[in-house]
Design a protein around this motif. Structure first.
Motif, PDB file in Angstrom:
ATOM      1  N   LYS A  98      78.348  39.267 145.643  1.00 52.18           N
ATOM      2  CA  LYS A  98      77.715  39.561 143.585  1.00 52.18           C
ATOM      3  C   LYS A  98      79.286  38.786 143.335  1.00 52.18           C
ATOM      4  O   LYS A  98      78.727  37.958 142.292  1.00 52.18           O
ATOM      5  CB  LYS A  98      77.859  41.087 143.125  1.00 52.18           C
ATOM      6  CG  LYS A  98      78.366  41.336 142.250  1.00 52.18           C
ATOM      7  CD  LYS A  98      78.272  43.213 141.097  1.00 52.18           C
ATOM      8  CE  LYS A  98      78.216  42.826 140.012  1.00 52.18           C
ATOM      9  NZ  LYS A  98      78.149  44.140 139.642  1.00 52.18           N
ATOM     10  N   ILE A  99      80.188  38.614 143.861  1.00 54.33           N
ATOM     11  CA  ILE A  99      81.520  37.283 143.771  1.00 54.33           C
ATOM     12  C   ILE A  99      81.360  36.488 143.783  1.00 54.33           C
ATOM     13  O   ILE A  99      81.124  35.761 142.802  1.00 54.33           O
ATOM     14  CB  ILE A  99      82.255  38.540 144.041  1.00 54.33           C
ATOM     15  CG1 ILE A  99      83.279  40.022 143.542  1.00 54.33           C
ATOM     16  CG2 ILE A  99      83.525  37.276 143.195  1.00 54.33           C
ATOM     17  CD1 ILE A  99      84.748  40.276 144.457  1.00 54.33           C
ATOM     18  N   LEU A 100      80.165  36.160 144.326  1.00 48.28           N
ATOM     19  CA  LEU A 100      79.798  34.385 144.300  1.00 48.28           C
ATOM     20  C   LEU A 100      78.661  34.142 143.805  1.00 48.28           C
ATOM     21  O   LEU A 100      78.675  32.939 143.495  1.00 48.28           O
ATOM     22  CB  LEU A 100      80.010  34.455 145.843  1.00 48.28           C
ATOM     23  CG  LEU A 100      81.087  34.474 146.510  1.00 48.28           C
ATOM     24  CD1 LEU A 100      80.959  34.353 148.491  1.00 48.28           C
ATOM     25  CD2 LEU A 100      82.404  33.495 146.303  1.00 48.28           C
ATOM     26  N   GLN A 157      86.433  37.777 138.925  1.00 53.25           N
ATOM     27  CA  GLN A 157      85.540  36.495 138.739  1.00 53.25           C
ATOM     28  C   GLN A 157      85.356  36.355 139.368  1.00 53.25           C
ATOM     29  O   GLN A 157      85.262  36.528 140.674  1.00 53.25           O
ATOM     30  CB  GLN A 157      86.747  35.923 138.264  1.00 53.25           C
ATOM     31  CG  GLN A 157      88.029  36.574 137.341  1.00 53.25           C
ATOM     32  CD  GLN A 157      88.826  33.993 137.023  1.00 53.25           C
ATOM     33  OE1 GLN A 157      89.317  34.023 137.974  1.00 53.25           O
ATOM     34  NE2 GLN A 157      88.358  34.430 135.480  1.00 53.25           N
ATOM     35  N   ARG A 158      83.982  36.088 138.564  1.00 49.28           N
ATOM     36  CA  ARG A 158      82.685  35.578 139.373  1.00 49.28           C
ATOM     37  C   ARG A 158      82.452  33.959 138.536  1.00 49.28           C
ATOM     38  O   ARG A 158      82.449  34.289 137.484  1.00 49.28           O
ATOM     39  CB  ARG A 158      81.548  36.084 139.157  1.00 49.28           C
ATOM     40  CG  ARG A 158      80.949  36.879 138.456  1.00 49.28           C
ATOM     41  CD  ARG A 158      80.416  38.106 138.927  1.00 49.28           C
ATOM     42  NE  ARG A 158      78.901  37.566 138.888  1.00 49.28           N
ATOM     43  CZ  ARG A 158      77.523  38.235 139.094  1.00 49.28           C
ATOM     44  NH1 ARG A 158      77.897  39.555 138.687  1.00 49.28           N
ATOM     45  NH2 ARG A 158      76.483  37.980 139.554  1.00 49.28           N
TER      46      ARG A 158
END
Length: 158
Positions: A8-10, A97-98
């Motif tokens: 999800k972050i990436l 953050q993403r």
């Protein structure tokens, strides 16, 4: 951190935004809710593309939810995009953050009268004045792309 959290972050967050352009050439901007990330700043209306949605459908849905107006997909013209990172917890964000990609469309026709349903305020601005507004960082390159788009549109009409 588990695999799904890392994915999800990436995975980039895809967001659509729409510049409603009135017959007099002014553009509708909305002021973010004061309690939100970037609260009080001005932005183009729009929002996240949900799973299974096309960017155009997400833009149409968001305009109905946020402003109470209906835009047909064939009325939306792609203008440009901006990319960066979402706000992290140290900037008021709720999660890490993403990557973030915002797609900007322009629409010159819609049904209904725009109302600030999910914003502090809405206002119509001359395109060249938009970059003078206090906006989230990625809205500045979008405003510049819109200004170029409007100039090209005006030149084509001559």
């Amino acid at each position: 951190m588990g695999r799904t959290e890392l994915e999800k972050i990436l995975t980039p967050l895809l967001v659509t935004a729409v510049a409603l352009i009135a017959p007099d050439g002014t553009v509708l901007m909305q002021q973010r809710c004061f309690s939100a990330v970037h609260g009080g700043l001005w932005e183009f209306p729009g929002g996240k593309v949900e799973s299974g949605e096309t960017p155009e459908f997400a833009a149409i849905r968001e305009l109905e939810e946020e402003l109470g107006v209906r835009v047909d997909a064939e009325e939306m013209e792609p203008v440009g995009f901006a990319s960066g990172l979402t706000a992290g917890p140290d900037e008021g964000g709720k999660s890490p953050q993403r990557p973030l990609v915002i797609l900007l469309y322009a629409a010159r026709a819609w049904q209904g009268v725009a109302q600030a349903r999910e914003a502090e305020a809405i206002a119509w601005h001359a395109p060249e004045a938009i970059t003078e507004l206090a906006m989230p960082p990625l809205d500045y390159p979008l405003a510049e792309a819109l200004h170029r788009h409007i100039h090209a549109y005006s030149s084509a009409l001559r």
